[in-house]
Every structure is written in C-alpha cells, then in structure tokens.
Design a protein around this motif. Structure first.
Motif, PDB file in Angstrom:
ATOM      1  N   ARG A 186     -36.477 -26.965 -48.284  1.00 32.30           N
ATOM      2  CA  ARG A 186     -37.718 -26.195 -48.284  1.00 32.30           C
ATOM      3  C   ARG A 186     -38.180 -25.862 -47.194  1.00 32.30           C
ATOM      4  O   ARG A 186     -38.281 -24.948 -46.817  1.00 32.30           O
ATOM      5  CB  ARG A 186     -39.153 -26.384 -50.154  1.00 32.30           C
ATOM      6  CG  ARG A 186     -38.962 -25.009 -50.573  1.00 32.30           C
ATOM      7  CD  ARG A 186     -39.839 -24.790 -51.390  1.00 32.30           C
ATOM      8  NE  ARG A 186     -38.871 -26.370 -52.521  1.00 32.30           N
ATOM      9  CZ  ARG A 186     -40.245 -26.322 -53.831  1.00 32.30           C
ATOM     10  NH1 ARG A 186     -41.292 -26.809 -53.864  1.00 32.30           N
ATOM     11  NH2 ARG A 186     -39.732 -27.590 -54.919  1.00 32.30           N
ATOM     12  N   ARG A 187     -38.733 -26.949 -46.199  1.00 28.03           N
ATOM     13  CA  ARG A 187     -39.138 -26.809 -45.474  1.00 28.03           C
ATOM     14  C   ARG A 187     -38.380 -26.494 -44.333  1.00 28.03           C
ATOM     15  O   ARG A 187     -38.714 -25.499 -43.191  1.00 28.03           O
ATOM     16  CB  ARG A 187     -40.596 -28.012 -45.165  1.00 28.03           C
ATOM     17  CG  ARG A 187     -41.456 -28.182 -46.093  1.00 28.03           C
ATOM     18  CD  ARG A 187     -41.975 -29.879 -45.265  1.00 28.03           C
ATOM     19  NE  ARG A 187     -42.746 -30.288 -44.260  1.00 28.03           N
ATOM     20  CZ  ARG A 187     -43.204 -30.778 -43.501  1.00 28.03           C
ATOM     21  NH1 ARG A 187     -43.391 -31.813 -44.292  1.00 28.03           N
ATOM     22  NH2 ARG A 187     -43.545 -30.863 -42.073  1.00 28.03           N
ATOM     23  N   ILE A 465     -29.011 -17.088 -33.647  1.00 27.17           N
ATOM     24  CA  ILE A 465     -29.440 -17.882 -34.751  1.00 27.17           C
ATOM     25  C   ILE A 465     -31.104 -17.243 -35.037  1.00 27.17           C
ATOM     26  O   ILE A 465     -31.717 -16.327 -33.945  1.00 27.17           O
ATOM     27  CB  ILE A 465     -29.689 -19.122 -34.121  1.00 27.17           C
ATOM     28  CG1 ILE A 465     -28.550 -19.697 -33.840  1.00 27.17           C
ATOM     29  CG2 ILE A 465     -30.110 -20.104 -34.949  1.00 27.17           C
ATOM     30  CD1 ILE A 465     -28.467 -21.433 -33.213  1.00 27.17           C
ATOM     31  N   VAL A 466     -31.188 -17.266 -36.280  1.00 24.22           N
ATOM     32  CA  VAL A 466     -32.331 -16.509 -36.478  1.00 24.22           C
ATOM     33  C   VAL A 466     -33.676 -17.931 -37.031  1.00 24.22           C
ATOM     34  O   VAL A 466     -33.750 -18.024 -38.775  1.00 24.22           O
ATOM     35  CB  VAL A 466     -32.260 -16.103 -37.736  1.00 24.22           C
ATOM     36  CG1 VAL A 466     -33.640 -15.337 -37.835  1.00 24.22           C
ATOM     37  CG2 VAL A 466     -31.732 -14.681 -36.919  1.00 24.22           C
ATOM     38  N   TRP A 467     -34.295 -18.665 -35.795  1.00 27.99           N
ATOM     39  CA  TRP A 467     -34.374 -20.058 -36.963  1.00 27.99           C
ATOM     40  C   TRP A 467     -36.033 -19.600 -37.753  1.00 27.99           C
ATOM     41  O   TRP A 467     -36.858 -19.133 -37.467  1.00 27.99           O
ATOM     42  CB  TRP A 467     -34.977 -20.730 -35.974  1.00 27.99           C
ATOM     43  CG  TRP A 467     -34.016 -21.585 -35.013  1.00 27.99           C
ATOM     44  CD1 TRP A 467     -33.327 -21.181 -33.196  1.00 27.99           C
ATOM     45  CD2 TRP A 467     -33.098 -22.586 -35.143  1.00 27.99           C
ATOM     46  NE1 TRP A 467     -32.500 -22.006 -33.336  1.00 27.99           N
ATOM     47  CE2 TRP A 467     -32.119 -22.629 -34.326  1.00 27.99           C
ATOM     48  CE3 TRP A 467     -32.711 -23.145 -36.235  1.00 27.99           C
ATOM     49  CZ2 TRP A 467     -31.376 -23.772 -34.048  1.00 27.99           C
ATOM     50  CZ3 TRP A 467     -32.136 -23.723 -36.321  1.00 27.99           C
ATOM     51  CH2 TRP A 467     -30.456 -24.492 -35.338  1.00 27.99           C
ATOM     52  N   PRO A 468     -36.005 -20.336 -38.362  1.00 19.01           N
ATOM     53  CA  PRO A 468     -37.376 -20.437 -39.298  1.00 19.01           C
ATOM     54  C   PRO A 468     -38.734 -21.382 -38.840  1.00 19.01           C
ATOM     55  O   PRO A 468     -37.884 -22.203 -37.835  1.00 19.01           O
ATOM     56  CB  PRO A 468     -37.171 -21.569 -40.377  1.00 19.01           C
ATOM     57  CG  PRO A 468     -35.680 -22.049 -40.075  1.00 19.01           C
ATOM     58  CD  PRO A 468     -35.460 -21.273 -39.359  1.00 19.01           C
ATOM     59  N   SER A 577     -44.145 -23.643 -46.345  1.00 20.41           N
ATOM     60  CA  SER A 577     -44.977 -24.923 -46.654  1.00 20.41           C
ATOM     61  C   SER A 577     -44.047 -25.277 -48.309  1.00 20.41           C
ATOM     62  O   SER A 577     -43.893 -24.475 -49.340  1.00 20.41           O
ATOM     63  CB  SER A 577     -46.449 -24.065 -46.854  1.00 20.41           C
ATOM     64  OG  SER A 577     -47.028 -25.159 -48.228  1.00 20.41           O
ATOM     65  N   VAL A 578     -44.659 -26.494 -48.706  1.00 22.15           N
ATOM     66  CA  VAL A 578     -44.478 -26.725 -50.074  1.00 22.15           C
ATOM     67  C   VAL A 578     -45.824 -26.615 -50.781  1.00 22.15           C
ATOM     68  O   VAL A 578     -45.525 -27.850 -52.172  1.00 22.15           O
ATOM     69  CB  VAL A 578     -43.591 -28.127 -50.381  1.00 22.15           C
ATOM     70  CG1 VAL A 578     -42.137 -28.082 -49.378  1.00 22.15           C
ATOM     71  CG2 VAL A 578     -44.259 -29.173 -49.072  1.00 22.15           C
ATOM     72  N   GLU A 579     -47.296 -26.958 -50.310  1.00 21.97           N
ATOM     73  CA  GLU A 579     -48.036 -27.885 -50.942  1.00 21.97           C
ATOM     74  C   GLU A 579     -48.289 -26.429 -51.996  1.00 21.97           C
ATOM     75  O   GLU A 579     -47.873 -25.195 -52.225  1.00 21.97           O
ATOM     76  CB  GLU A 579     -50.072 -26.855 -49.986  1.00 21.97           C
ATOM     77  CG  GLU A 579     -49.297 -28.247 -48.746  1.00 21.97           C
ATOM     78  CD  GLU A 579     -48.617 -29.361 -49.196  1.00 21.97           C
ATOM     79  OE1 GLU A 579     -48.928 -30.091 -49.992  1.00 21.97           O
ATOM     80  OE2 GLU A 579     -48.142 -29.645 -48.171  1.00 21.97           O
TER      81      GLU A 579
END
Length: 579
Positions: A186-187, A465-468, A577-579
């Motif tokens: 996910r991150r 490329i389209v980076w996160p 974020s995974v919070e």
RNA sequence: CGGGAUGUGGCCCAGUUUGGCAGGGCGCCGCGUUCGGGACGCGGAGGUCGCGAGUUCGAAUCUCGCCAUCCCGACCA
C-alpha cells in the motif's frame, strides 16, 4: 543534487531490446543498464528507487518485530545436500566450486542457511519465537529471463523466516508478515490483491501471494467481486457443477471423417460445445524415474489446470505427452482418443464431465466419434477431480457469483512451512518439560526489484514514469528555463537550497540544455513535482508548480513555493499512508 | 529445450536481395548563434560490421560452425 553533476543518462529513443513499459522506462529514464540477460547495473536513480522500497520494507519488517540479518550469498553444497535440494533444485541454481574443488551455490533462497543458523543458536523455548529477515541479491538461473527486472537472474529480494514453538505461534507469525506485506505494498502505491496460492515445490501447506494487477503480469488472478474470494488461477476453484438432469440417450457411433479438433466436431455434428469432452494425455513423474501415462477428461471448451492435475496425482511433475507416447500406450490415433474403452493410460475425470450426460467424445478410432457417452455406463465414472482451469465468468466457489480475472505480477508470497526444513536439518528446541521438539517455520518473500517494475507498470503514461512520492528517486525537480539567465539562476538556486533545507528531496536541473529537453527528461524520470523557473512568471515574482501525475500547473509567489510544496507532499504521503 | 527474429560507433537504424570506398539520425567534443516542450550553423572524434573458419582478385553482404540478445511456447518457491 545538481543534475549537471549527476549520472542520469536518459535515452531519446526506445531501447530495441525492451518490450513492456517498465523495462523500456527503466532503461530510457536512466535507472539501469543491461549487463547480460537478466542481469542489470543500477544507476544512481535506479539505486535510489530500490533504496526507497527497501526502506519501506525494512520499516514494516521492524515494526512487525522481525530482526534484520545478513546471510551469505555463497552457500556450501553440504547444507543443500542435507535437505535434498542440491539435486532437487535443478539447473535453476547457479553452482560454482572453490580452488579446492568444494561445491557452492549462489543462494536462490536461504532456508538452508537460516535454519542452519537457528539450529546452532536456538535451543530453548525461551528464545522463540523469532523472525529473521534480510534484503539481498538472489540468484536464479531462469530458463528464460525476461521483461527486465520482472524475471531476472540476479535480483533484490527481501526474505524472512519465522521460527515458532507450535502451530499457533506459526499462524501468528504468518499473520504478522501478511499484514506487514499489505502495508508495504500500500505504501508503494500498488494496486494489488492477496490471493490463495498453490504451495508448489516448497512443500508448505498454507500460502498467499501478493499480486500487483498489471497487464504485463505473468500470473493470473481470479476473484469474486461479491464475497472477496481471490486465488491464483493455478489454485482457483469454482462452484461444483450441478448434476445433469438429462436422461441418458443410447450410445451412438458416428463417422466423422477428418475431424480432429473440438471445433471441427462441433461444426460437423453439429452439437453444442457444452456436450463435448476431450482427453488430454500427460506423462506424470513421481521421482525415482517412475513415469505413468495419464488421461484427463475435461469438457471440450475447458482448459486443463496442470497444477491441479499434478496435485490430484501426487506427482512431482507432469508434462504433456507427445503423439508417439500416446499412440504407443493406448493404440488410439492422436486426436481421436476418448474415454470409452481407453486402454494403456490412467483415466481421471473432471467434476464437470462426471456430472454431465450424453457426451460427444473420440471413439479411439480414426474418423469416428461417439455421441451420448455417459460416465458409469460407457466409461468409468471416476476417479473424479477438480481439474479445470477457471476463469472470468465462472461461479465463485464460496458464493456462486460470477468471478473476474486479471493478469498480475507476483510481488510477494508468504508460506507456512511447518517442520519441513527444521526436521531435515535438525532444528529443534527444548520445551518447558525439557522435551526436544522441531521448530515450526514460515518463509516470506518480497521481490524488491520486481516491485519497482510493478509500480512502473501501474504508473506511467506516454511521456514516462509517474512515481508515487513514496518511491520516487527525488520528490521535486527545479527546472530553470534558462539557467544562464542571472535572475532565473538566482531564484532556482535559492529554491533548490531552501527545499533541501526543508527536508524535501530535490534536484536542480542546472544543465545547459534547452527547456524542452529538461521538461521531457523531468516527465520521463517522473519526479512527482516540477518547479519551473521561467521569465514569464518570474516577471510577476512567481514560479510554476506542476504535478507530474495530472500535468496541472499553478503559478505561485516565489516565497510561498516551499510551504506550498511541503503541503502537497504531505497530502500525497497521507494518501499512501497505512495509519 | 522447441519455434521465430535480430546482431553495423554510446543509442535508434539503413546498407546484405544482386560481393566492389562502412553510411544516416541522435548523442559526444570545439566554436558561434539561440533559449518555455527533445534548436541551428561550421568544424571534429569515435566502428575488429557478434566471433571463427571457408569461398573469392575482393566479404558487413555468399557458405559452414559457434556465440549473444529479444519475442512466443514449455518451465517457474
């Protein structure tokens, strides 16, 4: 970093050797260069991306309580001989010998090494549980390396191994890794599915794969949109077929000159394809050189799932038998074989064939077929197995809804191993009563370089490329339209400095290139944000901020840029974020 | 391992059919002009034509062998 002093050799043209987007873009954007088939050098930009992914993995492993170690890549043959895998692993293992002629392997995986470590260092229940992990190169001499780092012979992998006192502890460790993997992917900004998988040769009982959805994927994911069931197509099941309500009709022998395929049969008779059945012949091997010819019967329009066949037989390996083997064993001409009166091969029925009625099948005689063949009456009614490959539209095994399917890239897999390696290598511990017990193991892998490729597969456009932000080599590029212009230079230098001081990962494109070159490179490499310092906006005391993903540009006062950019980046990070 | 394709300067390619000076574009170096989406002019460097045999007066080009790379299939913890 100033691009004038950086090594980021972008290519203007598509590399001839690359096919899929991630491979093409990793070469074009100057992330890596090929050294040999499936072996790559990572340049500074590629190295940064890999480090970003590694760091995410490291953080999540540590959070889950795993301990980082460094195990050797060069591994003695003796350990592999102890588990029997020196022979079993086959030609996929790179092997070498030292000056004394002692044999070694370049580690394709580390179960042997890590279990050896644990058997020598862990002896009490007090030391358990423990999970060890490392991030390191792995070596597999793939039959066919392809698609860049997607299937490479040298690649970066995170591998982890858990050691527990009992089954319950093993399940807990497994669960912890499973959850850590969800956070990792996910991150990284991946769209993925966790699927049930076949445990294959590794011999575990319980396993899940993490699949990044992408057209170029070599695996296929089948899932149910209603109840959430998801599986690797190799493992995927569907709801059992309902028994046919048809009455058995009398068996009929029909002349079918020249008819060799199901399609030809359907057209010739004519008949609906749902009433045809075909036989597929396989040579199954069981080790020790024992082989057997197997005849699997599935509906005419179905594909056979070889993994299911292998598991049904308990075979080590199955391969499609050739024409000659089939006619020698059965006496039936190839293309005319059928289950009625078949000799010389072990017959297996797919559930669907067993549940159906009035099948059109080969007559084991050139140019003849049979109609209305029925299991139990005309050919054996078993053994029955689930043998077919399921796909989109098939009913979910849990809830019956129509399933969907897509290609996927396997970026991670988690396994419960049980005692397979601990027993082979004698990794035991003493419990509270002083009894010696085998340690329960799990193993967990993430393909780090493959994850990088998967991110690019999911996030690119025609320009690059389209980076996160989480894995981008840099978060921002500052592009002065004409760096030699003192006014632009002054502002670009200042913003570059201030962004760096504000903790933003920034590069300054101070190269003596035309703006078009710099813009195109910025799009190709895929920095999430571009700050353009040009005469037009600068005349108003402003610079432009462009978001790579949307190409949306806003103009804002120079003094507000740093704060605005920090806001945007924080918002982007929150999404991942995974919070 | 089976099938297909390709190997010519750092990158993309033409030239091979019909043997006859090794070419173009991009990139690179120098000078100048230019400067908001891969500029222009002038000058320059850089190639055992994948490797090895053979045929020929002469081979990038024809023949044989080998190697490498890519794609499809088989295979795949």
């Amino acid at each position: 970093m100033r691009l004038s002093q950086y090594l980021a050799p972008t290519l203007r043209e598509e590399p001839a050797e690359a096919e899929i987007p991630s491979h093409r873009l990793m070469l074009r954007a100057g992330l890596m260069r090929k050294v040999a088939a499936g072996i790559y050098t990572f340049l500074p930009l590629g190295t940064r991306v890999i480090q970003k992914v590694e760091q995410i993995v490291r953080e999540e492993m540590n959070r889950a309580g795993a301990l980082e170690v460094r195990l050797p890549i060069v591994q003695p043959a003796e350990l592999w001989q102890e588990t029997g895998r020196w022979e079993e692993y086959g030609p996929e293992m790179f092997r070498l010998s030292d000056r004394h002629g002692r044999l070694f392997a370049l580690g394709p995986t580390h179960e042997e090494i890590v279990t050896d470590l644990v058997r020598n260092t862990v002896s009490s229940y007090r030391q358990l549980p423990v999970t060890l992990y490392q991030i390191q190169n792995k070596y597999r001499d793939e039959v066919r390396p392809r698609f860049g780092v997607m299937r490479a012979r040298e690649f970066v992998m995170k591998d982890a191994y858990s050691f527990d006192r009992d089954e319950e502890g093993m399940h807990r460790s497994y669960r912890a890794m499973y959850e850590a993997y969800e956070r990792v992917f996910r991150r990284c900004g991946l769209e993925f599915r966790v699927v049930e998988a076949d445990s294959g040769a590794i011999g575990g009982s319980y396993t899940h794969e993490f699949m990044a959805l992408a057209e170029s994927g070599e695996a296929e994911v089948v899932w149910c949109p209603r109840c959430g069931y998801a599986a690797d197509v190799e493992k995927a099941e569907c709801a059992p077929p309902a028994p046919s309500a048809e009455a058995m009709r009398p068996l009929e022998r029909v002349a079918t000159p020249g008819v060799r395929t199901i399609q030809a049969l359907v057209d010739f008779l004519p008949i609906d394809v749902e009433h045809t059945a075909k036989i597929l012949f396989y040579a199954a091997s069981y080790g020790g050189g024992r082989e057997e010819l197997v005849a699997a019967v599935v509906r005419g329009d179905r594909m056979l799932n070889e993994v299911k066949l292998k598991n049904a037989l308990g075979a080590l390996q199955v391969r499609m038998a050739d024409q000659e083997e089939v006619s020698r064993a059965t006496g039936a001409p190839f293309g005319s074989a059928g289950p009625v009166g078949l000799k010389g091969a072990r017959l297996l029925l797919d559930r669907e064939v067993a549940a159906g009625r009035n099948w059109a099948v080969g007559a084991n005689e050139e140019d003849w077929h049979l109609r209305n063949a029925n299991p139990g009456r005309d050919f054996p009614s078993g053994p029955i197995h689930d043998l077919r490959l399921v796909g989109a539209g098939d009913p979910c095994p849990r809830c019956g809804a129509a399933m969907e399917s897509r290609a996927g890239i396997e970026v991670g897999q988690v396994f419960e191993l049980g005692t397979k390696y601990s027993e082979a290598l004698g990794a035991t511990y003493y419990d509270e009563e002083g009894r010696s017990r085998p340690i329960l193991m799990g193993c967990y892998g993430i393909g780090v370089t493959r994850t990088v490729a998967a991110v690019i597969e999911q996030r690119h456009d025609e320009a690059g490329i389209v980076w996160p932000v989480s894995v981008a080599p840099f978060e921002v590029v500052v592009v002065p339209v004409h760096y030699a212009d003192p006014a632009q230079r002054e502002v670009a230098d200042r913003l570059y400095r201030e962004l760096g001081e504000a903790g933003v990962e920034v590069v300054l494109d101070d190269r003596d290139e035309r703006s078009g070159v710099k813009f195109n490179d910025a799009d190709l490499v895929g920095y999430p944000y571009r700050v353009t310092v040009g005469p037009k906006a600068l005349a108003r005391g402003e610079v432009e901020l462009t978001r790579r993903a949307t190409r949306q540009t806003e103009s804002l006062p120079v003094e507000r840029l740093v704060a605005a950019l920090r806001e945007r980046l924080a918002a982007d990070r929150a999404v991942l974020s995974v919070e």
